[in-house]
Motif scaffolding. Structure first.
Motif, PDB file in Angstrom:
ATOM      1  N   GLN A   1       0.842  -1.211   0.000  1.00  0.00           N
ATOM      2  CA  GLN A   1       0.000   0.000   0.000  1.00  0.00           C
ATOM      3  C   GLN A   1       0.875   1.258   0.000  1.00  0.00           C
ATOM      4  OE1 GLN A   1      -2.357  -0.858   3.496  1.00  0.00           O
ATOM      5  NE2 GLN A   1      -4.065  -1.662   2.289  1.00  0.00           N
ATOM      6  N   THR A   2       1.920   1.239   0.812  1.00  0.00           N
ATOM      7  CA  THR A   2       2.824   2.395   0.869  1.00  0.00           C
ATOM      8  C   THR A   2       3.515   2.601  -0.478  1.00  0.00           C
ATOM      9  OG1 THR A   2       3.199   2.011   3.218  1.00  0.00           O
ATOM     10  CG2 THR A   2       4.826   3.368   2.067  1.00  0.00           C
ATOM     11  N   LEU A   3       3.980   1.513  -1.066  1.00  0.00           N
ATOM     12  CA  LEU A   3       4.655   1.609  -2.369  1.00  0.00           C
ATOM     13  C   LEU A   3       3.683   2.043  -3.459  1.00  0.00           C
ATOM     14  CD1 LEU A   3       6.829  -1.610  -2.126  1.00  0.00           C
ATOM     15  CD2 LEU A   3       7.659   0.753  -2.050  1.00  0.00           C
ATOM     16  N   THR A   4       2.447   1.585  -3.374  1.00  0.00           N
ATOM     17  CA  THR A   4       1.439   1.974  -4.358  1.00  0.00           C
ATOM     18  C   THR A   4       1.198   3.482  -4.308  1.00  0.00           C
ATOM     19  OG1 THR A   4       0.367  -0.185  -4.227  1.00  0.00           O
ATOM     20  CG2 THR A   4      -0.951   1.623  -5.107  1.00  0.00           C
ATOM     21  N   MET A   5       1.135   4.017  -3.096  1.00  0.00           N
ATOM     22  CA  MET A   5       0.926   5.473  -2.951  1.00  0.00           C
ATOM     23  C   MET A   5       2.102   6.257  -3.529  1.00  0.00           C
ATOM     24  SD  MET A   5      -1.014   6.078   0.676  1.00  0.00           S
ATOM     25  CE  MET A   5      -0.128   4.934   1.688  1.00  0.00           C
ATOM     26  N   ALA A   6       3.287   5.656  -3.500  1.00  0.00           N
ATOM     27  CA  ALA A   6       4.482   6.312  -4.048  1.00  0.00           C
ATOM     28  C   ALA A   6       4.691   5.942  -5.522  1.00  0.00           C
ATOM     29  CB  ALA A   6       5.706   5.925  -3.222  1.00  0.00           C
ATOM     30  N   SER A   7       3.703   5.282  -6.123  1.00  0.00           N
ATOM     31  CA  SER A   7       3.784   4.834  -7.525  1.00  0.00           C
ATOM     32  C   SER A   7       4.974   3.912  -7.780  1.00  0.00           C
ATOM     33  CB  SER A   7       3.838   6.039  -8.475  1.00  0.00           C
ATOM     34  OG  SER A   7       2.678   6.818  -8.329  1.00  0.00           O
ATOM     35  N   LEU A   8       5.358   3.148  -6.769  1.00  0.00           N
ATOM     36  CA  LEU A   8       6.472   2.206  -6.913  1.00  0.00           C
ATOM     37  C   LEU A   8       5.991   0.758  -7.004  1.00  0.00           C
ATOM     38  CD1 LEU A   8       8.893   3.800  -4.304  1.00  0.00           C
ATOM     39  CD2 LEU A   8       9.094   3.876  -6.802  1.00  0.00           C
ATOM     40  N   TYR A   9       4.695   0.566  -6.957  1.00  0.00           N
ATOM     41  CA  TYR A   9       4.114  -0.770  -6.995  1.00  0.00           C
ATOM     42  C   TYR A   9       2.711  -0.640  -7.574  1.00  0.00           C
ATOM     43  CZ  TYR A   9       2.847  -5.478  -5.504  1.00  0.00           C
ATOM     44  OH  TYR A   9       2.457  -6.800  -5.487  1.00  0.00           O
ATOM     45  N   PRO A  10       2.270  -1.548  -8.409  1.00  0.00           N
ATOM     46  CA  PRO A  10       2.992  -2.724  -8.907  1.00  0.00           C
ATOM     47  C   PRO A  10       3.943  -2.341 -10.035  1.00  0.00           C
ATOM     48  CG  PRO A  10       0.823  -2.628  -9.914  1.00  0.00           C
ATOM     49  CD  PRO A  10       0.903  -1.487  -8.947  1.00  0.00           C
ATOM     50  N   PRO A  11       4.921  -3.186 -10.296  1.00  0.00           N
ATOM     51  CA  PRO A  11       5.791  -2.931 -11.439  1.00  0.00           C
ATOM     52  C   PRO A  11       5.029  -3.196 -12.731  1.00  0.00           C
ATOM     53  CG  PRO A  11       6.248  -5.075 -10.543  1.00  0.00           C
ATOM     54  CD  PRO A  11       5.217  -4.433  -9.634  1.00  0.00           C
ATOM     55  N   ARG A  12       5.501  -2.617 -13.804  1.00  0.00           N
ATOM     56  CA  ARG A  12       4.933  -2.987 -15.102  1.00  0.00           C
ATOM     57  C   ARG A  12       5.446  -4.381 -15.427  1.00  0.00           C
ATOM     58  NH1 ARG A  12       6.287  -0.292 -19.581  1.00  0.00           N
ATOM     59  NH2 ARG A  12       8.225   0.431 -18.693  1.00  0.00           N
ATOM     60  N   LEU A  13       4.554  -5.260 -15.857  1.00  0.00           N
ATOM     61  CA  LEU A  13       4.977  -6.624 -16.166  1.00  0.00           C
ATOM     62  C   LEU A  13       5.662  -6.650 -17.523  1.00  0.00           C
ATOM     63  CD1 LEU A  13       1.918  -8.694 -14.926  1.00  0.00           C
ATOM     64  CD2 LEU A  13       4.030  -8.142 -13.744  1.00  0.00           C
ATOM     65  N   GLY A  14       6.934  -6.943 -17.502  1.00  0.00           N
ATOM     66  CA  GLY A  14       7.728  -6.934 -18.731  1.00  0.00           C
ATOM     67  C   GLY A  14       7.789  -8.304 -19.368  1.00  0.00           C
ATOM     68  N   PRO A  15       8.725  -8.460 -20.306  1.00  0.00           N
ATOM     69  CA  PRO A  15       8.855  -9.715 -21.047  1.00  0.00           C
ATOM     70  C   PRO A  15       9.100 -10.921 -20.145  1.00  0.00           C
ATOM     71  CG  PRO A  15      10.207  -7.994 -22.034  1.00  0.00           C
ATOM     72  CD  PRO A  15       9.645  -7.433 -20.748  1.00  0.00           C
ATOM     73  N   ALA A  16       9.707 -10.695 -18.978  1.00  0.00           N
ATOM     74  CA  ALA A  16       9.993 -11.824 -18.092  1.00  0.00           C
ATOM     75  C   ALA A  16       8.715 -12.510 -17.632  1.00  0.00           C
ATOM     76  CB  ALA A  16      10.792 -11.367 -16.878  1.00  0.00           C
ATOM     77  N   HIS A  17       7.586 -11.806 -17.711  1.00  0.00           N
ATOM     78  CA  HIS A  17       6.336 -12.385 -17.250  1.00  0.00           C
ATOM     79  C   HIS A  17       5.438 -12.778 -18.416  1.00  0.00           C
ATOM     80  CE1 HIS A  17       7.126 -11.410 -13.084  1.00  0.00           C
ATOM     81  NE2 HIS A  17       7.728 -10.364 -13.562  1.00  0.00           N
ATOM     82  N   SER A  18       5.986 -12.829 -19.618  1.00  0.00           N
ATOM     83  CA  SER A  18       5.168 -13.194 -20.775  1.00  0.00           C
ATOM     84  C   SER A  18       5.605 -14.556 -21.299  1.00  0.00           C
ATOM     85  CB  SER A  18       5.301 -12.142 -21.870  1.00  0.00           C
ATOM     86  OG  SER A  18       6.556 -12.268 -22.492  1.00  0.00           O
ATOM     87  N   ASP A  19       5.009 -14.931 -22.395  1.00  0.00           N
ATOM     88  CA  ASP A  19       5.281 -16.238 -22.979  1.00  0.00           C
ATOM     89  C   ASP A  19       6.711 -16.372 -23.488  1.00  0.00           C
ATOM     90  OD1 ASP A  19       1.996 -16.291 -24.458  1.00  0.00           O
ATOM     91  OD2 ASP A  19       2.685 -16.846 -22.465  1.00  0.00           O
ATOM     92  N   GLN A  20       7.419 -15.266 -23.651  1.00  0.00           N
ATOM     93  CA  GLN A  20       8.762 -15.308 -24.234  1.00  0.00           C
ATOM     94  C   GLN A  20       9.825 -15.725 -23.220  1.00  0.00           C
ATOM     95  OE1 GLN A  20       9.200 -11.245 -25.201  1.00  0.00           O
ATOM     96  NE2 GLN A  20       7.330 -11.166 -26.402  1.00  0.00           N
ATOM     97  N   SER A  21       9.414 -16.069 -22.017  1.00  0.00           N
ATOM     98  CA  SER A  21      10.383 -16.201 -20.940  1.00  0.00           C
ATOM     99  C   SER A  21      11.173 -17.496 -20.932  1.00  0.00           C
ATOM    100  CB  SER A  21       9.680 -16.044 -19.596  1.00  0.00           C
ATOM    101  OG  SER A  21       8.723 -17.075 -19.478  1.00  0.00           O
ATOM    102  N   SER A  22      10.783 -18.468 -21.693  1.00  0.00           N
ATOM    103  CA  SER A  22      11.520 -19.730 -21.642  1.00  0.00           C
ATOM    104  C   SER A  22      12.729 -19.637 -22.530  1.00  0.00           C
ATOM    105  CB  SER A  22      10.664 -20.895 -22.096  1.00  0.00           C
ATOM    106  OG  SER A  22      10.235 -20.674 -23.410  1.00  0.00           O
TER     107      SER A  22
END
Ligand code: ZN
Length: 149
Positions: A128-149
């Motif tokens: 919650q604290t990080l969200t208020m500081a716009s530090l959370y959640p991170p943008r989900l990049g390629p590491a979290h997509s189908d290209q990760s293997s």
């Protein structure tokens, strides 16, 4: 748990995850204890120490997951495998609520959320604290997509 992982491999998986826990998405700069590699399929289940079987995790997620590879979906009471950051997309199994709770939206997501205790009071407060500081959640990049293997 994080059995021995060579430094080069640790660097690669840390970079691939953009230094975020691949389960609760917290950045390693935002917690006191260092993030660590986790064998998605533990070595005791013949999981390899390889990029394809390692996730970058915060201390709490890593300890809660341990060598587990499955758990119980609290809704259906059925045994399901755990979320795999290598083969699954985070946003297909979890949803971040406005109050910073992480909710499992599938049997895999619910079982993983429950086993890893992703909604401990203290973790929610940090998010919650990080969200208020716009530090959370991170943008989900390629590491979290189908290209990760
Ligand atoms: Zn985590």
């Amino acid at each position: 748990m994080s059995e021995y992982v060579p430094a080069r491999l640790r660097r690669e998986i840390r970079q691939r995850a953009n230094q975020h826990c691949e389960y609760c998405l917290i950045h390693e700069d935002d917690v006191l204890l260092p993030h660590e590699p986790n064998h998605i399929i533990a070595m005791k289940h013949d999981g390899a120490t390889s990029e394809a079987n390692l996730a970058w995790t915060c201390f709490l997620c890593n300890r809660a997951k341990g060598s587990d590879i499955a758990s119980v979906d609290p809704l259906s009471c059925e045994i399901v495998r755990l979320f795999s950051p290598r083969t699954d997309r985070w946003d297909e199994h979890f949803q971040l609520q406005p109050d910073a709770k992480i909710v499992g939206t599938t049997p895999i997501g619910r079982a993983t959320t429950s086993l890893l205790k992703l909604n401990r009071k203290q973790q929610i407060e940090i998010r919650q604290t990080l969200t208020m500081a716009s530090l959370y959640p991170p943008r989900l990049g390629p590491a979290h997509s189908d290209q990760s293997s």
